[in-house]
Design an enzyme around this catalytic site. Structure first.
Site, short mmCIF file in Angstrom:
data_model
loop_
_atom_site.label_atom_id
_atom_site.label_comp_id
_atom_site.label_asym_id
_atom_site.label_seq_id
_atom_site.Cartn_x
_atom_site.Cartn_y
_atom_site.Cartn_z
N GLU A 177 60.69 47.01 54.75
CA GLU A 177 59.46 46.98 53.93
C GLU A 177 58.56 48.17 54.31
O GLU A 177 57.94 48.78 53.42
CB GLU A 177 58.73 45.65 54.14
CG GLU A 177 57.53 45.44 53.24
CD GLU A 177 57.84 45.46 51.75
OE1 GLU A 177 58.85 44.87 51.35
OE2 GLU A 177 57.07 46.09 50.98
N GLU B 54 57.40 54.82 48.76
CA GLU B 54 56.54 54.69 47.56
C GLU B 54 55.39 55.69 47.62
O GLU B 54 55.06 56.34 46.62
CB GLU B 54 55.99 53.27 47.48
CG GLU B 54 56.94 52.28 46.83
CD GLU B 54 56.37 50.87 46.82
OE1 GLU B 54 57.12 49.96 46.47
OE2 GLU B 54 55.19 50.68 47.18
N LYS C 273 62.27 55.04 44.15
CA LYS C 273 61.53 53.79 44.42
C LYS C 273 62.44 52.58 44.27
O LYS C 273 62.37 51.64 45.06
CB LYS C 273 60.35 53.67 43.46
CG LYS C 273 59.19 54.54 43.83
CD LYS C 273 57.95 54.17 43.03
CE LYS C 273 56.76 54.98 43.48
NZ LYS C 273 55.53 54.57 42.80
N ASP C 274 63.29 52.62 43.25
CA ASP C 274 64.15 51.45 43.01
C ASP C 274 65.20 51.31 44.11
O ASP C 274 65.52 50.20 44.54
CB ASP C 274 64.82 51.54 41.63
CG ASP C 274 63.81 51.35 40.50
OD1 ASP C 274 62.65 50.99 40.80
OD2 ASP C 274 64.17 51.56 39.33
#
Ligand SMILES: Nc1ncnc2c1ncn2[C@@H]1O[C@H](COP(=O)(O)OP(=O)(O)OP(=O)(O)O)[C@@H](O)[C@H]1O
Length: 117
Positions: free
Chosen positions: A65, A72, A90-91
């Site tokens: 995370e 991001e 990002k994906d």
């Protein structure tokens, strides 16, 4: 950081990064899940090997995370406009978190389900 030992400065920066991470709602979701897992593991008195697996799973998800959040931010700086590569970056970073979360779920099921049925 002037006047501060470089090693100490690294820890201070990492601690600030932790505070930034804790501003992300997703990070709180992972932390709440981790707290439930730790409480359940303590209540059920899981073995040292199981603690090892659970702690590694929790650390892996939180680290994923953190890296996702960093990616991001970097993508937002590098590509504020729409771009297929920015979307993929990002994906794929989000997919990394998903993979870790699925692995952690598997570990949780292996450790807890036999004790709860
Ligand atoms: N610059 C961009 N160009 C193209 N697509 C983008 C761009 N920025 C974001 N996206 C797409 O929109 C989705 C959501 O992006 P956003 O920046 O809102 O992150 P997020 O997934 O909401 O982050 P989180 O929910 O983890 O905080 C991305 O996964 C990506 O598919």
């Amino acid at each position: 950081m002037p006047g501060r030992h470089p090693r100490l400065a690294s820890f201070v920066h990492a601690a600030r990064g932790l505070a930034v991470l804790l501003r992300q709602p997703n990070a709180w979701l992972h932390l709440v899940a981790a707290a439930i897992v730790v409480a359940l593991a303590a209540y059920l008195q899981v073995s040292p090997g199981e603690w090892l697996a659970l702690i590694l799973a929790i650390a892996l998800v939180l680290a994923a995370e953190a890296l996702n959040t960093a990616i991001e931010h970097v993508v937002d700086i590098a590509s504020p406009e729409w771009s297929a590569l920015a979307r993929d970056a990002k994906d794929v970073a989000a997919a990394g978190v998903l993979i870790c979360a699925i692995g952690a779920l598997g570990i949780g099921l292996i450790v807890f389900v036999p004790r709860l049925i």
